[in-house]
Design a protein around this motif. Structure first.
Motif, PDB file in Angstrom:
ATOM      1  N   GLY A  30       0.853  -1.187   0.000  1.00 23.00           N
ATOM      2  CA  GLY A  30       0.000   0.000   0.000  1.00 23.00           C
ATOM      3  C   GLY A  30       0.883   1.230   0.000  1.00 23.00           C
ATOM      4  O   GLY A  30       1.606   1.470   0.966  1.00 23.00           O
ATOM      5  N   SER A  35       7.518   4.627  -0.917  1.00 24.29           N
ATOM      6  CA  SER A  35       6.914   4.560   0.428  1.00 24.29           C
ATOM      7  C   SER A  35       7.712   3.578   1.295  1.00 24.29           C
ATOM      8  O   SER A  35       8.511   2.786   0.785  1.00 24.29           O
ATOM      9  CB  SER A  35       5.462   4.111   0.331  1.00 24.29           C
ATOM     10  OG  SER A  35       5.404   2.826  -0.246  1.00 24.29           O
ATOM     11  N   ASN A  36       7.446   3.605   2.585  1.00 24.51           N
ATOM     12  CA  ASN A  36       8.137   2.675   3.494  1.00 24.51           C
ATOM     13  C   ASN A  36       7.818   1.229   3.140  1.00 24.51           C
ATOM     14  O   ASN A  36       8.695   0.367   3.211  1.00 24.51           O
ATOM     15  CB  ASN A  36       7.742   2.978   4.944  1.00 24.51           C
ATOM     16  CG  ASN A  36       8.314   4.294   5.397  1.00 24.51           C
ATOM     17  OD1 ASN A  36       9.527   4.435   5.492  1.00 24.51           O
ATOM     18  ND2 ASN A  36       7.453   5.275   5.630  1.00 24.51           N
ATOM     19  N   SER A  37       6.566   0.975   2.769  1.00 19.97           N
ATOM     20  CA  SER A  37       6.189  -0.403   2.429  1.00 19.97           C
ATOM     21  C   SER A  37       6.936  -0.858   1.172  1.00 19.97           C
ATOM     22  O   SER A  37       7.291  -2.026   1.042  1.00 19.97           O
ATOM     23  CB  SER A  37       4.686  -0.502   2.214  1.00 19.97           C
ATOM     24  OG  SER A  37       4.007  -0.184   3.404  1.00 19.97           O
ATOM     25  N   PRO A  74       2.492  -3.040   6.781  1.00 18.44           N
ATOM     26  CA  PRO A  74       2.990  -2.647   8.110  1.00 18.44           C
ATOM     27  C   PRO A  74       1.925  -2.973   9.150  1.00 18.44           C
ATOM     28  O   PRO A  74       0.734  -2.749   8.908  1.00 18.44           O
ATOM     29  CB  PRO A  74       3.174  -1.131   7.992  1.00 18.44           C
ATOM     30  CG  PRO A  74       2.233  -0.716   6.910  1.00 18.44           C
ATOM     31  CD  PRO A  74       2.075  -1.889   5.977  1.00 18.44           C
ATOM     32  N   ILE A 105      12.719   3.155  10.498  1.00 21.79           N
ATOM     33  CA  ILE A 105      11.961   4.142   9.711  1.00 21.79           C
ATOM     34  C   ILE A 105      12.502   5.540   9.985  1.00 21.79           C
ATOM     35  O   ILE A 105      12.669   5.926  11.150  1.00 21.79           O
ATOM     36  CB  ILE A 105      10.466   4.123  10.119  1.00 21.79           C
ATOM     37  CG1 ILE A 105       9.852   2.727   9.929  1.00 21.79           C
ATOM     38  CG2 ILE A 105       9.679   5.207   9.388  1.00 21.79           C
ATOM     39  CD1 ILE A 105       9.514   2.345   8.517  1.00 21.79           C
ATOM     40  N   HIS A 107      11.875   9.697   8.664  1.00 25.58           N
ATOM     41  CA  HIS A 107      11.057  10.599   7.844  1.00 25.58           C
ATOM     42  C   HIS A 107      11.827  11.883   7.575  1.00 25.58           C
ATOM     43  O   HIS A 107      12.467  12.427   8.476  1.00 25.58           O
ATOM     44  CB  HIS A 107       9.765  10.989   8.569  1.00 25.58           C
ATOM     45  CG  HIS A 107       8.968   9.804   9.023  1.00 25.58           C
ATOM     46  ND1 HIS A 107       8.476   8.857   8.161  1.00 25.58           N
ATOM     47  CD2 HIS A 107       8.574   9.418  10.261  1.00 25.58           C
ATOM     48  CE1 HIS A 107       7.817   7.940   8.837  1.00 25.58           C
ATOM     49  NE2 HIS A 107       7.863   8.251  10.120  1.00 25.58           N
ATOM     50  N   HIS A 128       1.240   9.844   5.735  1.00 27.34           N
ATOM     51  CA  HIS A 128       0.443   8.761   6.312  1.00 27.34           C
ATOM     52  C   HIS A 128       0.271   9.041   7.812  1.00 27.34           C
ATOM     53  O   HIS A 128       1.217   9.536   8.455  1.00 27.34           O
ATOM     54  CB  HIS A 128       1.179   7.427   6.082  1.00 27.34           C
ATOM     55  CG  HIS A 128       0.386   6.242   6.529  1.00 27.34           C
ATOM     56  ND1 HIS A 128       0.386   5.788   7.831  1.00 27.34           N
ATOM     57  CD2 HIS A 128      -0.448   5.433   5.848  1.00 27.34           C
ATOM     58  CE1 HIS A 128      -0.410   4.736   7.917  1.00 27.34           C
ATOM     59  NE2 HIS A 128      -0.930   4.492   6.729  1.00 27.34           N
ATOM     60  N   GLN A 130       0.553   7.267  10.363  1.00 24.90           N
ATOM     61  CA  GLN A 130       1.631   6.690  11.182  1.00 24.90           C
ATOM     62  C   GLN A 130       2.835   7.634  11.218  1.00 24.90           C
ATOM     63  O   GLN A 130       3.423   7.863  12.267  1.00 24.90           O
ATOM     64  CB  GLN A 130       2.082   5.346  10.573  1.00 24.90           C
ATOM     65  CG  GLN A 130       1.281   4.157  11.062  1.00 24.90           C
ATOM     66  CD  GLN A 130       1.788   3.639  12.391  1.00 24.90           C
ATOM     67  OE1 GLN A 130       2.960   3.735  12.723  1.00 24.90           O
ATOM     68  NE2 GLN A 130       0.887   3.087  13.172  1.00 24.90           N
ATOM     69  N   ALA A 131       3.198   8.173  10.069  1.00 26.94           N
ATOM     70  CA  ALA A 131       4.365   9.065   9.997  1.00 26.94           C
ATOM     71  C   ALA A 131       4.061  10.371  10.744  1.00 26.94           C
ATOM     72  O   ALA A 131       4.921  10.909  11.457  1.00 26.94           O
ATOM     73  CB  ALA A 131       4.716   9.344   8.547  1.00 26.94           C
ATOM     74  N   GLN A 134       4.420   9.671  14.333  1.00 31.26           N
ATOM     75  CA  GLN A 134       5.819   9.441  14.729  1.00 31.26           C
ATOM     76  C   GLN A 134       6.625  10.742  14.761  1.00 31.26           C
ATOM     77  O   GLN A 134       7.727  10.784  15.311  1.00 31.26           O
ATOM     78  CB  GLN A 134       6.473   8.433  13.763  1.00 31.26           C
ATOM     79  CG  GLN A 134       5.909   7.020  13.914  1.00 31.26           C
ATOM     80  CD  GLN A 134       6.125   6.158  12.689  1.00 31.26           C
ATOM     81  OE1 GLN A 134       7.035   6.402  11.889  1.00 31.26           O
ATOM     82  NE2 GLN A 134       5.306   5.131  12.527  1.00 31.26           N
ATOM     83  N   ASP A 151      -0.542   7.586   1.969  1.00 33.03           N
ATOM     84  CA  ASP A 151       0.791   7.042   2.250  1.00 33.03           C
ATOM     85  C   ASP A 151       1.813   8.177   2.199  1.00 33.03           C
ATOM     86  O   ASP A 151       1.509   9.289   1.744  1.00 33.03           O
ATOM     87  CB  ASP A 151       1.158   5.933   1.253  1.00 33.03           C
ATOM     88  CG  ASP A 151       1.470   6.488  -0.121  1.00 33.03           C
ATOM     89  OD1 ASP A 151       0.544   6.953  -0.783  1.00 33.03           O
ATOM     90  OD2 ASP A 151       2.661   6.466  -0.515  1.00 33.03           O
ATOM     91  N   THR A 152       3.024   7.879   2.630  1.00 35.02           N
ATOM     92  CA  THR A 152       4.046   8.931   2.749  1.00 35.02           C
ATOM     93  C   THR A 152       4.549   9.406   1.382  1.00 35.02           C
ATOM     94  O   THR A 152       4.605  10.609   1.111  1.00 35.02           O
ATOM     95  CB  THR A 152       5.251   8.401   3.555  1.00 35.02           C
ATOM     96  OG1 THR A 152       5.731   7.202   2.930  1.00 35.02           O
ATOM     97  CG2 THR A 152       4.896   8.112   4.998  1.00 35.02           C
ATOM     98  N   THR A 196       9.369  -0.235  12.390  1.00 34.24           N
ATOM     99  CA  THR A 196       8.048  -0.783  12.046  1.00 34.24           C
ATOM    100  C   THR A 196       8.172  -2.266  11.743  1.00 34.24           C
ATOM    101  O   THR A 196       9.124  -2.699  11.103  1.00 34.24           O
ATOM    102  CB  THR A 196       7.432  -0.017  10.856  1.00 34.24           C
ATOM    103  OG1 THR A 196       7.131   1.320  11.272  1.00 34.24           O
ATOM    104  CG2 THR A 196       6.122  -0.654  10.385  1.00 34.24           C
TER     105      THR A 196
HETATM  106  O1  LIG Z   1       3.056   5.363   3.868  1.00 33.53           O
HETATM  107  C1  LIG Z   1       4.037   4.597   3.913  1.00 33.53           C
HETATM  108  O2  LIG Z   1       5.179   4.916   3.604  1.00 33.53           O
HETATM  109  C2  LIG Z   1       3.816   3.229   4.422  1.00 33.53           C
HETATM  110  O3  LIG Z   1       4.394   2.299   3.940  1.00 33.53           O
HETATM  111  C3  LIG Z   1       3.050   3.139   5.718  1.00 33.53           C
HETATM  112  C4  LIG Z   1       4.004   3.479   6.802  1.00 33.53           C
HETATM  113  C5  LIG Z   1       4.081   4.793   7.252  1.00 33.53           C
HETATM  114  C6  LIG Z   1       4.985   5.114   8.266  1.00 33.53           C
HETATM  115  C7  LIG Z   1       5.794   4.128   8.793  1.00 33.53           C
HETATM  116  C8  LIG Z   1       5.716   2.826   8.330  1.00 33.53           C
HETATM  117  C9  LIG Z   1       4.817   2.494   7.337  1.00 33.53           C
END
Ligand SMILES: O=C(O)C(=O)Cc1ccccc1
Length: 302
Positions: A30, A35-37, A74, A105, A107, A128, A130-131, A134, A151-152, A196
């Motif tokens: 996703g 992105s982090n994923s 994640p 992770i 940012h 996102h 989550q970011a 954080q 997403d990021t 993560t």
């Molecule tokens: O939005 C992203 O980059 C993702 O993969 C979700 C996510 C966002 C922040 C940390 C870990 C995963």
């Protein structure tokens, strides 16, 4: 709107075309490229074909419908906790957890230059949730309003498409390069050991017998009967059989607030007599017990 911002589209299309030629080699995730994923997918399986999907639900659907062999999702973060909706999406997907992966992770705050080539001040930062969580203290201290995006990396593409210098994105450093933004500040996460945990999901579960018993983990969800001490008795099944539980979370299913579900990780896998006995006893105290999969641990717990 379930569509990637324009600056991400060409890359998304070419990655989708490559994955369509060999879907069994594709791992869906996703998020937009960068992105982090996406990065977790490349770290875990450098030989795989990463398949960008708009969100986690679409990434799981891609595996269900055969567009990808597995999905990288994640599940929890050391600082911000559980990733929203995952506890519903994973059991509902009908897919099995076949592996886990931990990733550090970081940012970066990134943006377009304003007049005269200077950066900021910023009214808002897109990312996102989550970011944003954080980097909560970082944003708060600077009066930057957090704005949720799917997403990021997609947020970075969105900021590039908007073309306004008073908004920024919080995204992996790689996203700045991909979408033509400039990094204003690196490592803006509030905790520098920000990690993560991701899980890999596939249609077929792993055969527990094929996993080294000393390194096996099993994830499952259960709903206890609505009776006094039901959770106490449920946990007792693992205690009396000497099975180590490494995670337990509760969540509500539906709006009745009577049916509490639990999500748990244990060390070991079915086939191990102690684990089999614990699950047999657990059934007795529960309305439902659902195994989500057994897999090799990526990191020793404790
Ligand atoms: O939005 C992203 O980059 C993702 O993969 C979700 C996510 C966002 C922040 C940390 C870990 C995963």
């Amino acid at each position: 709107m379930r569509k990637f911002p324009q600056p991400a589209l060409a890359m998304v299309d070419s990655m989708r075309a490559a994955a369509a030629l060999e879907p069994e080699r594709a791992i869906s995730f996703g998020g937009a490229p960068g992105s982090n994923s996406h990065q977790s997918t490349m770290q875990f399986a450098p030989e795989a074909l990463p398949l960008p999907c708009y969100n986690f639900e679409d990434a799981l659907d891609a595996v269900k419908t055969g567009f990808a062999g597995a999905a990288m999702i994640p599940i929890e973060n050391s600082q911000h906790g559980r990733v929203a909706d995952i506890h519903f999406l994973l059991p509902e997907s009908g897919l099995a957890i076949v592996a886990e992966h931990f990733m550090a992770i970081t940012h970066a705050l990134m943006a377009l230059p304003g007049a005269g080539g200077t950066f900021g001040p910023f009214d808002a930062a897109y990312s996102h949730p989550q970011a944003l969580g954080q980097s909560r203290e970082y944003l708060l201290a600077r009066g930057i309003v957090p704005m949720a995006h799917a997403d990021t990396a997609g947020a970075a593409a969105y900021v590039a498409a908007r073309g306004e210098p008073n908004i920024a994105a919080l995204a992996p450093p790689m996203a700045a390069e991909l979408y033509g933004l400039t990094i204003v500040e690196n490592a803006v996460e509030d905790a520098h050991d920000n990690t993560t945990r991701f899980v890999l999901l596939a249609q077929e579960p792993r055969d527990p017998a094929a996993i080294d018993p000393a390194q096996a983990m099993t994830t499952f969800v259960f709903e206890v009967k609505n009776q006094p001490a039901a959770l106490y008795k449920a946990l007792g099944c693992f205690a009396t059989n000497g099975v180590n539980m490494t995670k337990l979370e509760s969540y509500q299913k539906g709006a009745s607030f009577a049916a509490t579900m639990f999500y748990a990780d244990i060390e070991g896998a079915p086939g191990n007599p102690a684990v089999d006995r614990a699950f047999e006893e657990l059934e007795f105290h529960c309305n439902t017990v659902r195994l989500l999969g057994s897999y090799q641990r990526a990191r020793k717990r404790g």
